[in-house]
Design a protein around this motif. Structure first.
Motif, PDB file in Angstrom:
ATOM      1  N   ASN A  27      46.304  41.247  23.932  1.00 55.02           N
ATOM      2  CA  ASN A  27      46.445  40.603  25.238  1.00 55.02           C
ATOM      3  C   ASN A  27      45.485  41.208  26.261  1.00 55.02           C
ATOM      4  O   ASN A  27      45.390  40.726  27.388  1.00 55.02           O
ATOM      5  N   GLN A  28      44.755  42.249  25.875  1.00 51.07           N
ATOM      6  CA  GLN A  28      43.821  42.914  26.774  1.00 51.07           C
ATOM      7  C   GLN A  28      42.547  42.094  26.957  1.00 51.07           C
ATOM      8  O   GLN A  28      42.107  41.397  26.051  1.00 51.07           O
ATOM      9  N   THR A  29      41.978  42.188  28.148  1.00 51.94           N
ATOM     10  CA  THR A  29      40.730  41.508  28.457  1.00 51.94           C
ATOM     11  C   THR A  29      39.737  42.508  29.053  1.00 51.94           C
ATOM     12  O   THR A  29      40.120  43.581  29.536  1.00 51.94           O
ATOM     13  N   GLU A  30      38.468  42.119  29.021  1.00 51.00           N
ATOM     14  CA  GLU A  30      37.406  42.937  29.598  1.00 51.00           C
ATOM     15  C   GLU A  30      36.432  42.023  30.332  1.00 51.00           C
ATOM     16  O   GLU A  30      36.358  40.823  30.059  1.00 51.00           O
ATOM     17  N   ILE A  31      35.688  42.605  31.255  1.00 51.71           N
ATOM     18  CA  ILE A  31      34.655  41.883  31.994  1.00 51.71           C
ATOM     19  C   ILE A  31      33.307  42.519  31.683  1.00 51.71           C
ATOM     20  O   ILE A  31      33.147  43.742  31.799  1.00 51.71           O
ATOM     21  N   TYR A  32      32.352  41.681  31.277  1.00 47.69           N
ATOM     22  CA  TYR A  32      30.987  42.176  31.075  1.00 47.69           C
ATOM     23  C   TYR A  32      30.173  41.859  32.312  1.00 47.69           C
ATOM     24  O   TYR A  32      30.117  40.714  32.777  1.00 47.69           O
TER      25      TYR A  32
ATOM     26  N   ALA B 246      39.905  44.453  32.422  1.00 45.60           N
ATOM     27  CA  ALA B 246      40.431  43.462  33.364  1.00 45.60           C
ATOM     28  C   ALA B 246      41.932  43.348  33.132  1.00 45.60           C
ATOM     29  O   ALA B 246      42.511  44.076  32.325  1.00 45.60           O
ATOM     30  N   GLY B 247      42.583  42.433  33.853  1.00 50.24           N
ATOM     31  CA  GLY B 247      44.019  42.294  33.710  1.00 50.24           C
ATOM     32  C   GLY B 247      44.435  41.844  32.329  1.00 50.24           C
ATOM     33  O   GLY B 247      43.651  41.251  31.577  1.00 50.24           O
ATOM     34  N   ASN B 248      45.670  42.116  31.966  1.00 51.80           N
ATOM     35  CA  ASN B 248      46.207  41.703  30.677  1.00 51.80           C
ATOM     36  C   ASN B 248      46.771  40.282  30.763  1.00 51.80           C
ATOM     37  O   ASN B 248      47.362  39.891  31.768  1.00 51.80           O
TER      38      ASN B 248
ATOM     39  N   ALA C  55      38.954  36.034  41.419  1.00 47.94           N
ATOM     40  CA  ALA C  55      39.065  36.630  42.755  1.00 47.94           C
ATOM     41  C   ALA C  55      40.078  37.760  42.778  1.00 47.94           C
ATOM     42  O   ALA C  55      39.905  38.757  43.493  1.00 47.94           O
ATOM     43  N   THR C  56      41.152  37.612  41.996  1.00 44.03           N
ATOM     44  CA  THR C  56      42.199  38.638  41.958  1.00 44.03           C
ATOM     45  C   THR C  56      42.152  39.466  40.682  1.00 44.03           C
ATOM     46  O   THR C  56      42.731  40.549  40.619  1.00 44.03           O
ATOM     47  N   GLY C  57      41.503  38.947  39.651  1.00 47.19           N
ATOM     48  CA  GLY C  57      41.457  39.642  38.377  1.00 47.19           C
ATOM     49  C   GLY C  57      42.753  39.569  37.608  1.00 47.19           C
ATOM     50  O   GLY C  57      42.964  40.336  36.664  1.00 47.19           O
ATOM     51  N   ALA C  58      43.648  38.633  37.991  1.00 50.63           N
ATOM     52  CA  ALA C  58      44.977  38.556  37.381  1.00 50.63           C
ATOM     53  C   ALA C  58      45.175  37.227  36.673  1.00 50.63           C
ATOM     54  O   ALA C  58      44.514  36.228  36.958  1.00 50.63           O
ATOM     55  N   PHE C  59      46.112  37.225  35.714  1.00 52.19           N
ATOM     56  CA  PHE C  59      46.517  36.034  34.980  1.00 52.19           C
ATOM     57  C   PHE C  59      47.856  35.534  35.500  1.00 52.19           C
ATOM     58  O   PHE C  59      48.748  36.333  35.802  1.00 52.19           O
ATOM     59  N   THR C  60      48.008  34.218  35.573  1.00 51.61           N
ATOM     60  CA  THR C  60      49.277  33.595  35.924  1.00 51.61           C
ATOM     61  C   THR C  60      49.590  32.518  34.892  1.00 51.61           C
ATOM     62  O   THR C  60      48.688  32.016  34.208  1.00 51.61           O
ATOM     63  N   SER C  61      50.854  32.139  34.802  1.00 48.99           N
ATOM     64  CA  SER C  61      51.252  31.115  33.843  1.00 48.99           C
ATOM     65  C   SER C  61      50.661  29.765  34.226  1.00 48.99           C
ATOM     66  O   SER C  61      50.576  29.415  35.404  1.00 48.99           O
ATOM     67  N   GLY C  62      50.248  28.991  33.193  1.00 52.50           N
ATOM     68  CA  GLY C  62      49.703  27.664  33.411  1.00 52.50           C
ATOM     69  C   GLY C  62      50.667  26.594  32.951  1.00 52.50           C
ATOM     70  O   GLY C  62      51.810  26.886  32.571  1.00 52.50           O
TER      71      GLY C  62
END
Length: 474
Positions: A87-92, A102-104, A143-150
């Motif tokens: 579930n981890q993410t990264e930003i290049y 980045a956020g999970n 903008a926030t670097g966060a994930f929300t439910s879709g």
């Protein structure tokens, strides 16, 4: 002919190619657009500059997604490694050439899809984890670097495709046992059913055609068998129809590139280093050829392929180069001049955390047809080159023969060009890879065409008989 005779370092057969290239232009009613000549590969040292840099992600991953954000950074999301789904993410960051956490995501996901929306957010759809396929979606806000439910979907999917329409809707296809499809409303309010594939498939590829329809290519069926078939999604009718022809080889997650004339290059997705083309005019596949013909002595060709989107055909298991020996990776065009290769797994099953940045070219070339009969003129056109520069075209035979040829053309004020090649009688049953390189800019591009062998030949009376390929008759 007089000009050709004045060239002393070409063979008689090469003279024939020069002469026929000139004649074809004259009879087509225009100025000679290109100068044709034989190619002396022993003296050929021209090569595209392949810039490469590397960085390491925080963790190894395959089956992830890589999405170029509006600000040029790349979101690397999910995938799997020896610990399972991530579930981890990264930003290049392409400026600093570094990865940062980045956020999970709310769920660990592999074989999901990621689509950049018009508002800059990224839609993450479904995928699978240790408990099976997922039915959930998420939205990443840079903008926030966060994930929300879709918005929720009606069926769990993994290995599906997601295609963004010009009006903001998203078509999600396959990845489930029934081969169903759904369309997400542009306001993200919800999904609606959109028919079903004729062949249930996952791990396929999809591309939005210029007429608004969607091309679906390859993948695996419900039993895991690789597919060589394709389908078309008719957007107004919301239904799927089979493409009558099939690919030369089965392909899983090939790279699809829509060209300026509407054709689609179907690159890689198999272990044979080849590509094919879909022509919407004929609604069929064709022009199968290896991107790099075996034993081709042109020292510049492999470098030119690596700086073009046709590079996708070179990435597969069994390669000796560790850069190319991988599947389950991502290739992301960064800024029209670079491409980012991330992760995957090599032939030994080792999941990779490495990345590479290659020089990349956004230029493209195409031919007016996929296949030509002997004596026909192949019209080769290009887009995206430097205005006014000379572009060198080289026509490589596949399998390689010593009789390769080339021609120079000059790009117009918009960076476009046209050039002609006359297909010869001795080219019968031949495959071709055409390489283009701007001599000033270094921009490169490739495409393919064929001179197919007819499967039957009618022998005239009084001894009329049908000669099947491989048989003989008097």
């Amino acid at each position: 002919a007089g000009a050709a005779l004045g060239v002393t370092n070409v063979s008689a057969s090469s003279f024939g190619r020069i002469f026929f290239a000139k004649v074809a232009s004259v009879f087509n009613g225009g100025p000679v657009p290109a100068k044709a000549s034989s190619v002396d590969h022993a003296l050929e040292t021209e090569a595209a500059t392949v810039e490469a840099s590397s960085a390491t992600m925080a963790m190894e991953r395959r089956g992830h997604t890589a999405t170029r954000l509006a600000d040029g950074r790349v979101l690397i999301a999910g995938g799997e490694n020896g610990t399972g789904a991530l579930n981890q993410t990264e930003i290049y960051d392409p400026v600093a050439a570094t990865f940062s956490p980045a956020g999970n995501m709310g769920d660990a996901r592999v074989d999901h899809s990621a689509t950049l929306l018009a508002d800059g957010r990224v839609l993450i759809v479904r995928g699978r984890h240790g408990s099976g396929a997922l039915a959930s979606t998420e939205l990443f806000d840079p903008a926030t670097g966060a994930f929300t439910s879709g918005p929720s979907m009606s069926a769990a999917r993994a290995g599906h495709s997601a295609t963004l329409f010009a009006n903001g809707r998203v078509l999600v296809v396959g990845g489930d046992a029934s081969g169903s499809a759904e369309v997400l409303d542009a306001d993200l309010s919800g999904f609606t059913a959109a028919g079903a594939l004729n062949t249930a498939r996952s791990m396929h590829s999809a591309a939005l055609l210029q007429d608004g329809r969607v091309l679906i290519v390859g993948g695996r069926d419900e039993n895991g068998n690789e597919l060589s078939s394709g389908e078309i999604f008719d957007t107004p009718a919301a239904n799927f129809s089979n493409i009558d022809s099939v690919l030369k080889v089965a392909r899983v997650r090939p790279h699809l590139r829509v060209l300026f004339d509407g054709k689609v290059q179907i690159i890689g997705g198999s272990n044979d280093g080849s590509m094919e083309i879909y022509d919407p005019l004929y609604e069929s596949f064709g022009a199968y050829a290896h991107v790099l013909p075996e034993s081709d002595p042109c020292t510049g060709l492999s470098g030119q392929i690596l700086t073009s989107q046709t590079r996708a055909a070179l990435f597969h298991h069994g390669q000796t180069d560790p850069l190319l020996d991988r599947t389950g990776h991502t290739i992301t065009e960064l800024n029209g001049a670079q491409a980012l290769i991330v992760g995957g797994a090599n032939s030994s099953g080792v999941v990779l955390g490495s990345s590479s940045v290659l020089a990349s070219s956004a230029a493209a070339i195409s031919t007016d047809k996929m296949d030509y009969a002997p004596g026909e003129v192949a019209h080769i056109s290009g887009r995206g080159f430097q205005p006014g520069e000379t572009v060198r075209l080289k026509i490589h035979e596949d399998p390689h023969t010593p009789q390769e040829r080339g021609l120079d053309v000059v790009a117009d004020a918009e960076g476009n060009f046209t050039g002609d090649y006359v297909v010869q009688v001795y080219d019968i049953d031949m495959k071709f890879i055409v390489g283009a390189r701007g001599l000033t800019s270094g921009l490169t591009a490739q495409t393919t065409f064929t001179d197919a062998n007819p499967q039957t030949i009618a022998v005239a009376a009084p001894t009329s008989v049908t000669v099947i390929q491989g048989a003989t008759a008097n």
